[in-house]
Motif scaffolding. Structure first.
Motif, PDB file in Angstrom:
ATOM      1  N   VAL A   1      -1.630   7.705   0.295  1.00  0.00           N
ATOM      2  CA  VAL A   1      -2.966   7.649  -0.312  1.00  0.00           C
ATOM      3  C   VAL A   1      -3.906   6.943   0.662  1.00  0.00           C
ATOM      4  CG1 VAL A   1      -4.314   6.817  -2.272  1.00  0.00           C
ATOM      5  CG2 VAL A   1      -1.954   7.541  -2.616  1.00  0.00           C
ATOM      6  N   ALA A   2      -4.999   7.620   1.035  1.00  0.00           N
ATOM      7  CA  ALA A   2      -5.935   7.063   2.012  1.00  0.00           C
ATOM      8  C   ALA A   2      -6.688   5.851   1.463  1.00  0.00           C
ATOM      9  CB  ALA A   2      -6.917   8.131   2.466  1.00  0.00           C
ATOM     10  N   LYS A   3      -7.232   5.963   0.257  1.00  0.00           N
ATOM     11  CA  LYS A   3      -7.984   4.863  -0.352  1.00  0.00           C
ATOM     12  C   LYS A   3      -7.428   4.606  -1.748  1.00  0.00           C
ATOM     13  CE  LYS A   3     -12.307   5.539   2.097  1.00  0.00           C
ATOM     14  NZ  LYS A   3     -13.760   5.733   1.975  1.00  0.00           N
ATOM     15  N   PRO A   4      -6.320   3.866  -1.833  1.00  0.00           N
ATOM     16  CA  PRO A   4      -5.698   3.642  -3.144  1.00  0.00           C
ATOM     17  C   PRO A   4      -6.511   2.663  -3.984  1.00  0.00           C
ATOM     18  CG  PRO A   4      -4.580   2.369  -1.471  1.00  0.00           C
ATOM     19  CD  PRO A   4      -5.585   3.225  -0.762  1.00  0.00           C
ATOM     20  N   PRO A   5      -6.354   2.724  -5.310  1.00  0.00           N
ATOM     21  CA  PRO A   5      -6.983   1.714  -6.160  1.00  0.00           C
ATOM     22  C   PRO A   5      -6.344   0.360  -5.878  1.00  0.00           C
ATOM     23  CG  PRO A   5      -5.533   3.125  -7.433  1.00  0.00           C
ATOM     24  CD  PRO A   5      -5.592   3.691  -6.051  1.00  0.00           C
ATOM     25  N   VAL A   6      -7.029  -0.705  -6.223  1.00  0.00           N
ATOM     26  CA  VAL A   6      -6.555  -2.053  -5.915  1.00  0.00           C
ATOM     27  C   VAL A   6      -6.243  -2.799  -7.201  1.00  0.00           C
ATOM     28  CG1 VAL A   6      -7.189  -4.253  -4.868  1.00  0.00           C
ATOM     29  CG2 VAL A   6      -7.897  -2.121  -3.799  1.00  0.00           C
TER      30      VAL A   6
ATOM     31  N   THR B   1       0.845  -1.194   0.000  1.00  0.00           N
ATOM     32  CA  THR B   1       0.000   0.000   0.000  1.00  0.00           C
ATOM     33  C   THR B   1       0.880   1.242   0.000  1.00  0.00           C
ATOM     34  OG1 THR B   1      -0.133  -0.133   2.413  1.00  0.00           O
ATOM     35  CG2 THR B   1      -1.955  -1.084   1.184  1.00  0.00           C
TER      36      THR B   1
END
Length: 67
Positions: free
Chosen positions: A49-54, A45
Motif C-alpha cells: 500500500v503506497a499511502k496506508p491509513p495511520v 507499514t
C-alpha cells in the motif's frame, strides 16, 4: 438468528486470518527527540500500500511497546 451471527463471525475470522497470514509488513524502529527525551516507536507499514491509513497506539506507564 444466533446461527447467522455465528456464521458471519466465523467467516470474518477466516478472512482476517487469511489476510494476516498473507500480508507483508515492514517494521521500522523510529526515535523521536522531544524536549531532551527520546521516544522510541515501532512503525509497521504494509508492503503493498503506497499511502496506508495511520493508527497511533499509545501504551500506559506500566506497559511496553513490545507487548
Amino acid at each position: 438468528m444466533k446461527q447467522l451471527y455465528r456464521t458471519v463471525a466465523a467467516s470474518l475470522g477466516v478472512l482476517m486470518t487469511t489476510f494476516l497470514v498473507s500480508a507483508q509488513a515492514t517494521e521500522t524502529i523510529v526515535k523521536l527527540k522531544v524536549e531532551g527525551q527520546t521516544i522510541v516507536a515501532t512503525m509497521v507499514t504494509p508492503g503493498d500500500v503506497a499511502k496506508p491509513p495511520v493508527v497511533l497506539m499509545l501504551h500506559g506507564f506500566t506497559g511496553s511497546r513490545n507487548e
